[in-house]
Design a protein around this motif. Structure first.
Motif, short mmCIF file in Angstrom:
data_model
loop_
_atom_site.label_atom_id
_atom_site.label_comp_id
_atom_site.label_asym_id
_atom_site.label_seq_id
_atom_site.Cartn_x
_atom_site.Cartn_y
_atom_site.Cartn_z
N GLU A 85 0.48 -1.30 0.34
CA GLU A 85 0.13 0.04 0.34
C GLU A 85 0.92 0.93 0.54
O GLU A 85 0.30 2.34 -0.08
N GLU A 86 1.91 1.64 0.35
CA GLU A 86 3.27 2.09 0.79
C GLU A 86 3.84 2.36 -1.29
O GLU A 86 3.59 3.09 -1.37
N TYR A 87 3.97 1.73 -1.05
CA TYR A 87 4.34 1.26 -2.88
C TYR A 87 3.54 1.76 -3.70
O TYR A 87 3.74 3.15 -4.30
N ASN A 88 2.15 1.42 -3.98
CA ASN A 88 1.18 2.01 -4.57
C ASN A 88 0.93 4.02 -4.22
O ASN A 88 0.87 4.25 -5.21
N ALA A 89 0.68 3.95 -3.33
CA ALA A 89 0.41 5.27 -2.99
C ALA A 89 1.46 6.31 -3.07
O ALA A 89 0.94 7.56 -3.59
N GLN A 90 2.94 5.47 -3.05
CA GLN A 90 3.92 6.79 -3.80
C GLN A 90 3.89 6.45 -4.83
O GLN A 90 4.16 8.14 -5.26
N THR A 91 3.75 6.06 -5.43
CA THR A 91 3.66 5.83 -7.09
C THR A 91 2.28 6.90 -7.64
O THR A 91 2.68 7.59 -8.87
N ARG A 97 5.47 10.11 0.90
CA ARG A 97 4.17 9.68 2.51
C ARG A 97 5.34 8.19 2.24
O ARG A 97 4.75 7.60 1.80
N SER A 98 6.72 8.17 3.62
CA SER A 98 6.75 7.65 4.41
C SER A 98 5.63 6.67 5.49
O SER A 98 5.20 7.73 5.41
#
Length: 110
Positions: A85-91, A97-98
Motif C-alpha cells: 500500500e505504501e508503494y502504491n500510494a507513493q507511485t 509519504r513514508s
C-alpha cells in the motif's frame, strides 16, 4: 478511525465482541502466555531481569525490579500488505509519504 468508532457504537454486539476479545488477550498476556492472531500479529511476553538504575533527581544508584514486557511482532502477511500500500500510494501521488512499521513495539505489562 472515527468511521470505525461510529460503526462500532452503532453495533453494540460488535463492540461487545471486540471488548471480549481484548479482555481475553489481556488476561492471557497477564498469565505469561503469548497471543498470536494469525495473519495479523503476535504479542509475546518477555521477562526483564532486575538491573541497576539511577535516580535522575539524586543521581544515586538503585536496583530496578524485574518486570514483564509485551513485544508486538507484525505478521509477514500484514507487513507485506502495508509495504504494498505504501508503494502504491507513493507511485500514484506526487506527495511522497513514508509509513514506517517497525517489527516490535514494547509496552510494559503492569
Amino acid at each position: 478511525m472515527k468511521k470505525f468508532q461510529k460503526n462500532l457504537s452503532s453495533h453494540p454486539r460488535s463492540k461487545n465482541t471486540i471488548e471480549q476479545l481484548l479482555e481475553i488477550v489481556k488476561t492471557t498476556l497477564a498469565s505469561g502466555e503469548d497471543v498470536m492472531i494469525s495473519g495479523f500479529r503476535k504479542f509475546q511476553v518477555n521477562e526483564k531481569a532486575p538491573r541497576k538504575g539511577r535516580n535522575p533527581a539524586t543521581r544515586g544508584e538503585m536496583m530496578l525490579d524485574g518486570r514483564r514486557t509485551v513485544t508486538f511482532k507484525c505478521a509477514g502477511v500484514l507487513r507485506d500488505r502495508i509495504n504494498e500500500e505504501e508503494y502504491n500510494a507513493q507511485t500514484n501521488s506526487t506527495r511522497q509519504r513514508s509509513i514506517h512499521f517497525p517489527g516490535n513495539h514494547k509496552n510494559a505489562l503492569r
